[in-house]
Design a protein around this motif. Structure first.
Motif, PDB file in Angstrom:
ATOM      1  N   LEU A  12       4.898   0.833 -11.600  1.00  0.00           N
ATOM      2  CA  LEU A  12       5.754   0.830 -10.414  1.00  0.00           C
ATOM      3  C   LEU A  12       7.182   0.447 -10.757  1.00  0.00           C
ATOM      4  O   LEU A  12       8.120   0.938 -10.138  1.00  0.00           O
TER       5      LEU A  12
ATOM      6  N   GLU B 201       0.820  -1.211   0.000  1.00  0.00           N
ATOM      7  CA  GLU B 201       0.000   0.000   0.000  1.00  0.00           C
ATOM      8  C   GLU B 201       0.855   1.263   0.000  1.00  0.00           C
ATOM      9  O   GLU B 201       0.557   2.227  -0.707  1.00  0.00           O
TER      10      GLU B 201
ATOM     11  N   VAL C   6       2.091   2.151  -3.491  1.00  0.00           N
ATOM     12  CA  VAL C   6       1.074   2.770  -4.343  1.00  0.00           C
ATOM     13  C   VAL C   6       0.860   4.231  -3.938  1.00  0.00           C
ATOM     14  O   VAL C   6       0.764   5.110  -4.801  1.00  0.00           O
TER      15      VAL C   6
ATOM     16  N   ILE D  18      -0.464  -1.550 -12.851  1.00  0.00           N
ATOM     17  CA  ILE D  18       0.297  -1.027 -11.721  1.00  0.00           C
ATOM     18  C   ILE D  18       1.703  -1.629 -11.656  1.00  0.00           C
ATOM     19  O   ILE D  18       2.643  -0.968 -11.255  1.00  0.00           O
TER      20      ILE D  18
ATOM     21  N   LEU E 120       0.805   3.413 -16.176  1.00  0.00           N
ATOM     22  CA  LEU E 120      -0.183   2.825 -15.279  1.00  0.00           C
ATOM     23  C   LEU E 120      -1.414   2.393 -16.053  1.00  0.00           C
ATOM     24  O   LEU E 120      -1.936   1.298 -15.837  1.00  0.00           O
TER      25      LEU E 120
END
Length: 92
Positions: A61, A34, A37, A57, A52
């Motif tokens: 990332l 978390e 993100v 994701i 993205l």
């Protein structure tokens, strides 16, 4: 017939449980924390936001992490290079 069912049902349940455990370990290794993100959403560049939407994701990332690693590794090398270059020019 009842004896076969009494033997097969527990075996099938054990095989199913082992299969689900394997699946869970694969999913656990692919999850995103978390805080990663949140950090991404706060400091992402436009190209990373586009990634993205295009790659998901995971891909976004990955780009974000590579950029952050580049800052950490590149910044320290540049700092050393600029600190040594004035010494070199003054000593020559």
């Amino acid at each position: 017939m009842t004896a076969w069912i009494a033997v097969l049902i527990p075996l099938l349940i054990m095989v199913f449980a082992l299969g689900m455990e394997r699946l869970e370990t694969r999913l656990r290794s692919g999850t995103v924390r978390e805080d990663e993100v949140e950090d991404f959403l706060e400091r992402a560049r436009p190209d990373e936001v586009k990634a993205l939407f295009r790659q998901g994701i995971g891909g976004a990332l990955q780009m974000f992490r590579l950029r952050n690693l580049g800052k950490r590794g590149g910044g320290s090398k540049r700092g050393r290079g600029t600190a040594t270059s004035p010494r070199d020019t003054t000593s020559v």
